[in-house]
Scaffold this motif. Structure first.
Motif, mmCIF file in Angstrom:
data_model
loop_
_atom_site.group_PDB
_atom_site.id
_atom_site.type_symbol
_atom_site.label_atom_id
_atom_site.label_comp_id
_atom_site.label_asym_id
_atom_site.label_seq_id
_atom_site.Cartn_x
_atom_site.Cartn_y
_atom_site.Cartn_z
ATOM 1 N N PHE A 69 16.101 2.882 8.350
ATOM 2 C CA PHE A 69 14.730 3.636 8.640
ATOM 3 C C PHE A 69 15.111 4.661 9.826
ATOM 4 C CE2 PHE A 69 13.901 -0.425 6.882
ATOM 5 C CZ PHE A 69 12.861 -0.369 6.104
ATOM 6 N N ASP A 70 14.199 5.555 9.907
ATOM 7 C CA ASP A 70 14.283 6.378 11.382
ATOM 8 C C ASP A 70 14.474 5.391 12.725
ATOM 9 O OD1 ASP A 70 13.891 8.599 9.901
ATOM 10 O OD2 ASP A 70 11.570 8.693 10.218
ATOM 11 N N GLY A 71 15.077 6.117 13.683
ATOM 12 C CA GLY A 71 15.453 5.244 14.708
ATOM 13 C C GLY A 71 14.161 4.800 15.567
ATOM 14 N N ASN A 72 13.154 5.519 15.345
ATOM 15 C CA ASN A 72 12.064 5.168 15.996
ATOM 16 C C ASN A 72 10.908 4.405 15.555
ATOM 17 O OD1 ASN A 72 11.042 6.941 14.370
ATOM 18 N ND2 ASN A 72 9.743 8.388 15.437
ATOM 19 N N THR A 73 11.383 3.636 14.442
ATOM 20 C CA THR A 73 10.809 2.602 13.492
ATOM 21 C C THR A 73 10.694 1.279 14.373
ATOM 22 O OG1 THR A 73 11.408 3.733 11.614
ATOM 23 C CG2 THR A 73 10.324 1.617 11.331
ATOM 24 N N VAL A 74 9.670 0.774 14.448
ATOM 25 C CA VAL A 74 9.124 -0.482 14.935
ATOM 26 C C VAL A 74 9.719 -1.530 14.108
ATOM 27 C CG1 VAL A 74 7.782 -1.974 16.157
ATOM 28 C CG2 VAL A 74 7.556 0.628 16.537
ATOM 29 N N ASP A 75 10.379 -2.620 14.578
ATOM 30 C CA ASP A 75 10.536 -3.721 13.572
ATOM 31 C C ASP A 75 9.822 -4.362 12.701
ATOM 32 O OD1 ASP A 75 13.207 -3.351 14.807
ATOM 33 O OD2 ASP A 75 13.214 -5.375 15.988
ATOM 34 N N ASN A 76 8.622 -4.388 13.225
ATOM 35 C CA ASN A 76 7.489 -4.972 12.493
ATOM 36 C C ASN A 76 6.927 -4.377 11.483
ATOM 37 O OD1 ASN A 76 5.747 -3.638 13.893
ATOM 38 N ND2 ASN A 76 5.203 -5.381 15.319
ATOM 39 N N THR A 77 7.376 -3.038 11.299
ATOM 40 C CA THR A 77 6.850 -2.013 10.408
ATOM 41 C C THR A 77 7.917 -1.949 9.003
ATOM 42 O OG1 THR A 77 7.806 0.013 11.320
ATOM 43 C CG2 THR A 77 5.557 -0.919 11.796
ATOM 44 N N THR A 78 9.087 -2.573 9.103
ATOM 45 C CA THR A 78 10.085 -2.579 8.169
ATOM 46 C C THR A 78 9.914 -3.405 6.882
ATOM 47 O OG1 THR A 78 11.604 -4.099 9.130
ATOM 48 C CG2 THR A 78 11.687 -1.669 9.869
ATOM 49 N N LEU A 79 8.957 -4.273 7.252
ATOM 50 C CA LEU A 79 8.997 -5.200 5.867
ATOM 51 C C LEU A 79 8.331 -5.014 4.837
ATOM 52 C CD1 LEU A 79 9.527 -8.546 5.702
ATOM 53 C CD2 LEU A 79 7.084 -8.864 6.636
ATOM 54 N N LYS A 80 7.525 -4.236 4.866
ATOM 55 C CA LYS A 80 6.754 -3.718 3.388
ATOM 56 C C LYS A 80 7.980 -3.282 2.466
ATOM 57 C CE LYS A 80 2.842 -1.251 1.400
ATOM 58 N NZ LYS A 80 3.590 -0.634 0.554
ATOM 59 N N ARG A 81 8.861 -2.503 2.994
ATOM 60 C CA ARG A 81 9.874 -1.940 2.001
ATOM 61 C C ARG A 81 10.627 -2.908 1.486
ATOM 62 N NH1 ARG A 81 11.325 3.537 2.529
ATOM 63 N NH2 ARG A 81 12.925 3.233 0.986
ATOM 64 N N MET A 82 11.021 -3.742 2.381
ATOM 65 C CA MET A 82 12.240 -4.932 2.059
ATOM 66 C C MET A 82 11.334 -5.895 1.227
ATOM 67 S SD MET A 82 14.175 -3.536 3.890
ATOM 68 C CE MET A 82 15.619 -4.714 3.672
ATOM 69 N N VAL A 83 10.173 -6.260 1.220
ATOM 70 C CA VAL A 83 9.396 -7.293 0.465
ATOM 71 C C VAL A 83 9.176 -6.502 -1.091
ATOM 72 C CG1 VAL A 83 7.213 -8.282 -0.427
ATOM 73 C CG2 VAL A 83 8.132 -8.352 1.855
ATOM 74 N N GLU A 84 9.044 -5.071 -0.973
ATOM 75 C CA GLU A 84 9.005 -4.370 -2.320
ATOM 76 C C GLU A 84 10.303 -4.588 -3.187
ATOM 77 O OE1 GLU A 84 7.618 -0.751 -0.927
ATOM 78 O OE2 GLU A 84 5.667 -1.075 -1.158
ATOM 79 N N ASP A 85 11.407 -4.347 -2.422
ATOM 80 C CA ASP A 85 12.793 -4.629 -2.858
ATOM 81 C C ASP A 85 12.802 -5.912 -3.495
ATOM 82 O OD1 ASP A 85 13.666 -2.191 -2.349
ATOM 83 O OD2 ASP A 85 15.124 -2.837 -0.773
ATOM 84 N N LEU A 86 12.551 -6.985 -3.065
ATOM 85 C CA LEU A 86 12.794 -8.327 -3.538
ATOM 86 C C LEU A 86 11.785 -8.583 -4.707
ATOM 87 C CD1 LEU A 86 14.442 -8.874 -1.096
ATOM 88 C CD2 LEU A 86 13.469 -10.999 -1.289
ATOM 89 N N LYS A 87 10.523 -8.006 -4.615
ATOM 90 C CA LYS A 87 9.587 -8.194 -5.803
ATOM 91 C C LYS A 87 9.994 -7.153 -7.063
ATOM 92 C CE LYS A 87 5.351 -9.437 -5.312
ATOM 93 N NZ LYS A 87 5.586 -10.823 -5.908
ATOM 94 N N GLU A 88 9.852 -6.042 -6.826
ATOM 95 C CA GLU A 88 10.024 -5.045 -7.721
ATOM 96 C C GLU A 88 11.321 -4.673 -8.170
ATOM 97 O OE1 GLU A 88 7.595 -1.852 -6.333
ATOM 98 O OE2 GLU A 88 5.873 -3.140 -5.558
ATOM 99 N N ARG A 89 12.503 -4.503 -7.438
ATOM 100 C CA ARG A 89 13.614 -4.001 -7.508
ATOM 101 C C ARG A 89 14.677 -5.040 -8.059
ATOM 102 N NH1 ARG A 89 18.023 -1.236 -2.972
ATOM 103 N NH2 ARG A 89 19.302 -0.754 -4.659
ATOM 104 N N PHE A 90 14.414 -6.396 -7.312
ATOM 105 C CA PHE A 90 15.475 -7.456 -7.851
ATOM 106 C C PHE A 90 14.474 -8.664 -8.636
ATOM 107 C CE2 PHE A 90 17.436 -5.626 -4.114
ATOM 108 C CZ PHE A 90 18.329 -4.922 -4.707
ATOM 109 N N GLN A 91 13.092 -8.515 -8.585
ATOM 110 C CA GLN A 91 12.397 -9.514 -9.353
ATOM 111 C C GLN A 91 12.809 -10.848 -8.932
ATOM 112 O OE1 GLN A 91 12.181 -8.640 -13.428
ATOM 113 N NE2 GLN A 91 11.656 -6.516 -12.951
ATOM 114 N N VAL A 92 12.769 -11.099 -7.550
ATOM 115 C CA VAL A 92 12.847 -12.605 -7.047
ATOM 116 C C VAL A 92 11.608 -13.319 -6.975
ATOM 117 C CG1 VAL A 92 13.512 -13.808 -5.040
ATOM 118 C CG2 VAL A 92 14.833 -11.744 -5.551
ATOM 119 N N LYS A 93 11.559 -14.196 -7.802
ATOM 120 C CA LYS A 93 10.399 -15.025 -8.036
ATOM 121 C C LYS A 93 9.742 -15.865 -6.898
ATOM 122 C CE LYS A 93 10.126 -13.472 -12.216
ATOM 123 N NZ LYS A 93 9.047 -12.632 -12.654
ATOM 124 N N ARG A 94 10.786 -16.412 -6.257
ATOM 125 C CA ARG A 94 10.372 -17.356 -4.819
ATOM 126 C C ARG A 94 11.395 -17.011 -3.916
ATOM 127 N NH1 ARG A 94 11.591 -22.913 -3.040
ATOM 128 N NH2 ARG A 94 9.630 -23.467 -1.591
#
Length: 268
Positions: A26-51
């Motif tokens: 992410f860009d260097g001025n990204t606040v930590d608590n705003t990075t979560l959405k992309r990471m959740v999408e990775d697990l759900k859509e890209r890797f299809q982690v169920k639990r």
């Protein structure tokens, strides 16, 4: 503070064993608590982690992130700190009783958060109590010293105007982290202050306690064990930054920066 180097934020998801699942730059001025959405999408859509039970420190704890995780269907255990938040304060206030569980030298309380579907697991350790109490005392001493010095200046006539005295007092409290324990009065050529000894004593008594907010049904000891898997993520970052020399390195473009991070993660 290096104008010649780009700063980046790395989002890294690892298993409890430390195996990397997903990595984002992410860009260097990204606040930590705003990075979560992309990471959740990775697990759900890209890797299809169920639990998945998301475990993170206080850096990701926000109302928006909590709702994001709940809407994702994933569970979570998030560090909530040691009393800056009102819900943590309320939970700690309910621990004036025998602990619900004990793991070695750590005591645990299970405190329901009424009407939310969540609960706060309050953790207390002797080592943390001593460390946190020492930090608190250092901050208190700094303000005490500043107020004592200010009192001497006022008595010596070096500061006379009421506004000057008030500004000096507020400057001593600003950023101290302990302003709630002090009160002061200023007038023309006068300055006096008080410390809330009762509140300080109560805070020191609870100094070793911190909260973990969770929507899981895990036993309190299992919540603590799961939270401690954060060490795996911290170890991953340590290896990436130090042993694999992730930084500092100059690249000509953002694409090259991202590529370097990915290669470092593969190496890990």
């Amino acid at each position: 503070k290096r104008s010649d180097c780009k700063q980046i934020v790395i989002g890294l998801v690892v298993t409890r064993e430390g195996f990397p699942i997903s990595c984002r730059v992410f860009d260097g001025n990204t606040v930590d608590n705003t990075t979560l959405k992309r990471m959740v999408e990775d697990l759900k859509e890209r890797f299809q982690v169920k639990r998945c039970i998301w475990v993170s420190d206080t850096g990701l704890l926000s109302e928006a992130n909590r709702k994001l995780l709940e809407n994702s269907g994933y569970e979570y255990i998030l560090g909530a700190g040691n009393g800056a938040r009102k819900d943590v304060q309320q939970a700690i206030a309910q621990t004036r009783r025998d602990a619900d569980a004990r793991v070695k030298d750590v005591r645990l309380w299970d405190v329901p958060m009424a009407g939310t579907g969540r609960r706060m697991v309050v953790v207390e350790s002797e080592g943390r109590r001593e460390k946190t109490a020492a930090i608190l005392e250092r901050r208190l001493q700094k303000v005490r010293g500043a107020f004592a010095s200010l009192s001497k200046k006022v008595e010596a006539g070096k500061l006379k105007e009421e506004l000057e005295v008030r500004v000096a007092a507020e400057k001593a409290l600003k950023g101290s982290g302990v302003s709630c324990y002090f009160s002061h009065q200023a007038a023309e050529g006068k300055f006096c202050w008080q410390e809330d000894d009762t509140a300080v004593a109560a805070r020191k008594a609870d100094a070793g306690k911190y909260g973990l907010v969770t929507d899981t049904e895990l036993a309190v000891a299992d919540v603590l064990a799961a939270y401690r898997t954060l060490l795996a993520a911290e170890d991953a970052f340590r290896v990436l930054k130090d042993e694999l020399d992730l930084r500092p390195l100059w690249h000509q473009s953002d694409v090259h920066v991202e590529g370097h991070v990915v290669v470092a993660m593969w190496s890990y």
